[in-house]
Design a protein around this motif. Structure first.
Motif, PDB file in Angstrom:
ATOM      1  N   VAL A 263      30.748 -85.689  94.887  1.00  0.00           N
ATOM      2  CA  VAL A 263      31.961 -86.622  94.457  1.00  0.00           C
ATOM      3  C   VAL A 263      31.898 -87.247  95.467  1.00  0.00           C
ATOM      4  CG1 VAL A 263      33.758 -84.858  93.981  1.00  0.00           C
ATOM      5  CG2 VAL A 263      33.081 -85.054  96.048  1.00  0.00           C
ATOM      6  N   VAL A 264      30.763 -87.307  96.575  1.00  0.00           N
ATOM      7  CA  VAL A 264      30.422 -88.458  97.141  1.00  0.00           C
ATOM      8  C   VAL A 264      29.776 -89.123  97.256  1.00  0.00           C
ATOM      9  CG1 VAL A 264      30.678 -89.459  99.500  1.00  0.00           C
ATOM     10  CG2 VAL A 264      31.690 -86.999  99.049  1.00  0.00           C
ATOM     11  N   ARG A 265      29.702 -90.665  96.520  1.00  0.00           N
ATOM     12  CA  ARG A 265      29.013 -91.620  96.812  1.00  0.00           C
ATOM     13  C   ARG A 265      29.585 -92.827  97.853  1.00  0.00           C
ATOM     14  NH1 ARG A 265      29.183 -91.516  91.483  1.00  0.00           N
ATOM     15  NH2 ARG A 265      27.817 -89.908  91.532  1.00  0.00           N
ATOM     16  N   ASP A 266      28.194 -93.456  97.949  1.00  0.00           N
ATOM     17  CA  ASP A 266      28.090 -95.074  98.766  1.00  0.00           C
ATOM     18  C   ASP A 266      29.394 -94.810  99.730  1.00  0.00           C
ATOM     19  OD1 ASP A 266      26.268 -95.397  97.587  1.00  0.00           O
ATOM     20  OD2 ASP A 266      27.465 -96.192  95.949  1.00  0.00           O
ATOM     21  N   GLY A 267      29.839 -94.074 100.237  1.00  0.00           N
ATOM     22  CA  GLY A 267      30.978 -93.492 101.006  1.00  0.00           C
ATOM     23  C   GLY A 267      32.123 -92.969 100.755  1.00  0.00           C
ATOM     24  N   GLY A 268      32.196 -93.445  99.701  1.00  0.00           N
ATOM     25  CA  GLY A 268      33.622 -92.871  98.931  1.00  0.00           C
ATOM     26  C   GLY A 268      33.402 -91.691  98.143  1.00  0.00           C
ATOM     27  N   LEU A 269      35.204 -91.347  98.281  1.00  0.00           N
ATOM     28  CA  LEU A 269      35.089 -90.137  96.682  1.00  0.00           C
ATOM     29  C   LEU A 269      35.382 -90.432  95.234  1.00  0.00           C
ATOM     30  CD1 LEU A 269      36.324 -87.432  97.016  1.00  0.00           C
ATOM     31  CD2 LEU A 269      38.092 -87.900  97.412  1.00  0.00           C
ATOM     32  N   GLU A 270      34.655 -89.996  94.540  1.00  0.00           N
ATOM     33  CA  GLU A 270      34.932 -90.703  93.198  1.00  0.00           C
ATOM     34  C   GLU A 270      35.038 -88.872  92.473  1.00  0.00           C
ATOM     35  OE1 GLU A 270      31.410 -92.400  91.692  1.00  0.00           O
ATOM     36  OE2 GLU A 270      31.546 -94.318  93.600  1.00  0.00           O
ATOM     37  N   PHE A 271      35.539 -88.900  91.351  1.00  0.00           N
ATOM     38  CA  PHE A 271      35.879 -87.928  90.747  1.00  0.00           C
ATOM     39  C   PHE A 271      36.489 -88.718  89.072  1.00  0.00           C
ATOM     40  CE2 PHE A 271      39.470 -89.506  93.158  1.00  0.00           C
ATOM     41  CZ  PHE A 271      40.848 -88.675  92.412  1.00  0.00           C
ATOM     42  N   ALA A 272      36.555 -87.733  88.713  1.00  0.00           N
ATOM     43  CA  ALA A 272      37.142 -87.858  87.398  1.00  0.00           C
ATOM     44  C   ALA A 272      37.950 -86.432  86.663  1.00  0.00           C
ATOM     45  CB  ALA A 272      36.273 -88.069  85.812  1.00  0.00           C
ATOM     46  N   LEU A 273      39.037 -87.237  86.057  1.00  0.00           N
ATOM     47  CA  LEU A 273      40.409 -86.585  85.542  1.00  0.00           C
ATOM     48  C   LEU A 273      40.146 -85.914  84.134  1.00  0.00           C
ATOM     49  CD1 LEU A 273      43.598 -88.909  86.530  1.00  0.00           C
ATOM     50  CD2 LEU A 273      42.640 -86.163  87.906  1.00  0.00           C
ATOM     51  N   PRO A 274      40.358 -84.788  83.896  1.00  0.00           N
ATOM     52  CA  PRO A 274      40.637 -83.964  82.732  1.00  0.00           C
ATOM     53  C   PRO A 274      41.485 -84.190  81.801  1.00  0.00           C
ATOM     54  CG  PRO A 274      40.935 -83.064  84.294  1.00  0.00           C
ATOM     55  CD  PRO A 274      40.967 -83.638  84.664  1.00  0.00           C
ATOM     56  N   PHE A 275      42.638 -84.898  81.543  1.00  0.00           N
ATOM     57  CA  PHE A 275      43.300 -85.283  81.024  1.00  0.00           C
ATOM     58  C   PHE A 275      43.380 -86.763  80.995  1.00  0.00           C
ATOM     59  CE2 PHE A 275      45.068 -85.080  85.658  1.00  0.00           C
ATOM     60  CZ  PHE A 275      45.659 -85.809  85.547  1.00  0.00           C
ATOM     61  N   ALA A 276      44.459 -87.546  79.554  1.00  0.00           N
ATOM     62  CA  ALA A 276      44.675 -88.517  79.811  1.00  0.00           C
ATOM     63  C   ALA A 276      45.993 -89.545  79.838  1.00  0.00           C
ATOM     64  CB  ALA A 276      44.522 -89.460  77.723  1.00  0.00           C
ATOM     65  N   ARG A 339      40.380 -93.482  83.750  1.00  0.00           N
ATOM     66  CA  ARG A 339      39.908 -91.825  83.601  1.00  0.00           C
ATOM     67  C   ARG A 339      38.389 -90.847  84.965  1.00  0.00           C
ATOM     68  NH1 ARG A 339      40.417 -87.161  79.861  1.00  0.00           N
ATOM     69  NH2 ARG A 339      40.371 -87.963  77.866  1.00  0.00           N
ATOM     70  N   GLN A 340      38.358 -92.095  85.627  1.00  0.00           N
ATOM     71  CA  GLN A 340      37.386 -91.601  86.671  1.00  0.00           C
ATOM     72  C   GLN A 340      37.915 -92.501  87.990  1.00  0.00           C
ATOM     73  OE1 GLN A 340      33.556 -93.096  85.883  1.00  0.00           O
ATOM     74  NE2 GLN A 340      33.074 -91.993  83.992  1.00  0.00           N
ATOM     75  N   TRP A 341      37.754 -92.179  89.458  1.00  0.00           N
ATOM     76  CA  TRP A 341      39.026 -92.782  90.214  1.00  0.00           C
ATOM     77  C   TRP A 341      37.475 -92.840  91.481  1.00  0.00           C
ATOM     78  CZ3 TRP A 341      43.947 -94.680  90.365  1.00  0.00           C
ATOM     79  CH2 TRP A 341      44.313 -94.656  89.343  1.00  0.00           C
ATOM     80  N   ARG A 342      37.766 -93.961  92.316  1.00  0.00           N
ATOM     81  CA  ARG A 342      37.498 -93.492  93.488  1.00  0.00           C
ATOM     82  C   ARG A 342      38.551 -94.389  94.418  1.00  0.00           C
ATOM     83  NH1 ARG A 342      32.143 -94.758  95.829  1.00  0.00           N
ATOM     84  NH2 ARG A 342      31.880 -96.215  97.823  1.00  0.00           N
TER      85      ARG A 342
END
Length: 483
Positions: A263-276, A339-342
């Motif tokens: 989930v770590v990319r370019d110093g940030g925390l990235e994740f995707a949610l399984p709901f809308a 859907r996707q968060w950082r």
């Protein structure tokens, strides 16, 4: 391949999108990934169901159109989605605060505005001694008012009641002013009191959320139409805090993050949610203490889109004598679905220690109002991305609807879940597993490419068949062999 077959093939291709749209309009309970039994109050024609996080995290549409309620016969019942959510908790009325009054001495024959200048000496935290300067009074000094220290009163006020000693059968009008420096006064209003035998009408001034923090309250009662020797004394004031209605609690769910390396990319925390379901707020906490971390929250719908800033927030945690103080949730400005968060540090801030971060998603309160059509038991179903809209307006579902009428309906309760298809991998209820952000084409892109390639192949087949027939001496459809 005959022209008739070619025409039939073309017609089938043209009707394919329509048939697909018809197929997605299925109304069977088995078409939905998550299902719960409902307990409906006996005899209720209409009922309401506040949606918990368990349901909101199964929805696959941002407007909850994939929410259905089925009766025992498998028929969907009429329903409406109430975005106002459940009613707020009843207003909490704090007890009145009683403060002692200090007499304000002066010349009763002079109007209060001509009493000179107040000089204040603060002794300790609350003790106040008052002097008045100005022209020497022509009569002996007597109480002309009272001063109350309201600097520590935090809550907004709905009323001020005076506890006063006053003669019987006399009407006394009290005037109330507030000031921060004991020099510039602003009027709050006036209140009249009367007492005769066992009957008493106390002086009570109604307010609209007035705040007296860091201010003094002054009460006077002498005016031109009042006897100068009237024996009046203010002993105390009772301040009634304004009743504050607690907002309806927001459903919340803990987000269990995948392993850090995913989930770590370019110093940030990235994740995707399984709901809308759109998020109303994101609670970001950490195991560290006595620190401050400015962060930015960004979001996007798909991997090929740029990140959109949706909030700036300060994450903090301090140890204080009254207990640990932690930052509130980050309120999200945009209510749309992402859907996707950082989460990343501000440009000049230190890096985030991502291994200590914990996340909690908060949702706006939502409830569904439905008609108990048919026989029970009833089943709540959710989790279908291609579900068509089926919710009715509240005014349609409830004839003669008036604002707030839905809050008086009996409440249904959610039973056990029979979810067998939606792979959200709950970790510990009510938690859901956030997914790592995946780069590259998504499922929709592959589907579009498949439709495009399939259509091109079908057209090529039609052209090949037509050319082959012409090479055999045939004629295009609609033309005869005569010249």
């Amino acid at each position: 391949m005959t022209p008739r077959w070619i025409a039939a093939t073309a017609t089938a291709l043209a009707l394919l999108p329509a048939s697909a749209a018809w197929a997605t309009g299925g109304q069977a309970v088995s078409d939905y990934a998550a299902r719960w039994s409902l307990q409906v109050p006996a005899g209720a024609a209409l009922a309401r169901l506040p949606l918990p996080a368990e349901v909101l995290t199964r929805l696959q549409t941002s407007d909850a159109r994939d929410l259905r309620i089925f009766n025992a016969a498998g028929q969907p019942v009429p329903l409406a989605v109430d975005r106002d959510g459940p009613a707020a908790a009843p207003a909490r009325q704090a007890p009145p605060v009683e403060l002692a009054a200090m007499p304000l001495m002066g010349n009763a024959s002079q109007p209060p505005g001509e009493q000179g200048t107040l000089r204040v000496r603060i002794e300790g935290a609350r003790a106040i001694s008052i002097e008045q300067t100005g022209d020497a009074p022509t009569q002996a000094a007597r109480p002309i008012g009272a001063l109350i220290d309201t600097r520590a009163v935090q809550a907004p006020l709905s009323a001020i009641e005076l506890v006063a000693q006053m003669p019987e059968a006399e009407t006394v009008t009290f005037r109330l002013h507030a000031s921060e420096d004991l020099q510039q006064w602003r009027a709050l209003g006036a209140a009249t009191a009367y007492r005769q035998g066992d009957f008493a009408a106390p002086a009570r001034l109604r307010l609209q959320g007035e705040r007296l923090r860091n201010q003094f309250l002054r009460v006077t009662w002498h005016d031109a139409g009042m006897r100068a020797d009237l024996p009046v004394q203010i002993q105390a004031v009772r301040l009634t805090p304004q009743a504050e209605a607690a907002p309806a609690p927001r459903p919340a769910v803990a987000l269990a993050l995948p392993p850090q390396e995913r989930v770590v990319r370019d110093g940030g925390l990235e994740f995707a949610l399984p709901f809308a379901t759109p998020l109303a707020a994101l609670d970001i906490q950490t195991g560290r203490r006595n620190f401050v971390q400015p962060v930015r929250v960004l979001a996007r719908e798909r991997a090929e889109q740029p990140w959109t800033p949706v909030a700036r927030h300060v994450v903090y945690a301090f140890d204080a004598p009254e207990g640990a103080r932690t930052s509130p949730p980050a309120e999200l400005a945009a209510s749309r679905h992402w859907r996707q968060w950082r989460i990343e540090p501000e440009p000049r801030a230190a890096a985030i220690e991502l291994d200590t971060v914990t996340l909690r998603a908060l949702f706006a309160p939502v409830q569904v109002v439905f008609a108990t059509s048919g026989e029970g038991p009833f089943t709540l179903a959710a989790g279908r991305a291609d579900a068509p809209a089926a919710a009715l307006p509240l005014a349609t579902l409830m004839p003669g609807y008036q604002s707030g009428a839905q809050q008086r309906l009996p409440a249904a309760t959610l039973g056990a879940s029979s979810d067998t298809r939606l792979a959200v991998n709950p970790v510990a209820p009510p938690a859901v597993t956030a997914q790592p952000v995946r780069e590259g084409p998504n499922q929709r892109q592959w589907l579009l490419w498949g439709v495009l390639v399939g259509g091109a192949l079908a057209l090529a087949a039609m052209a090949w068949a037509l050319a082959r027939q012409l090479n055999r001496g045939g004629h295009p459809p609609g033309q005869s062999g005569e010249s």
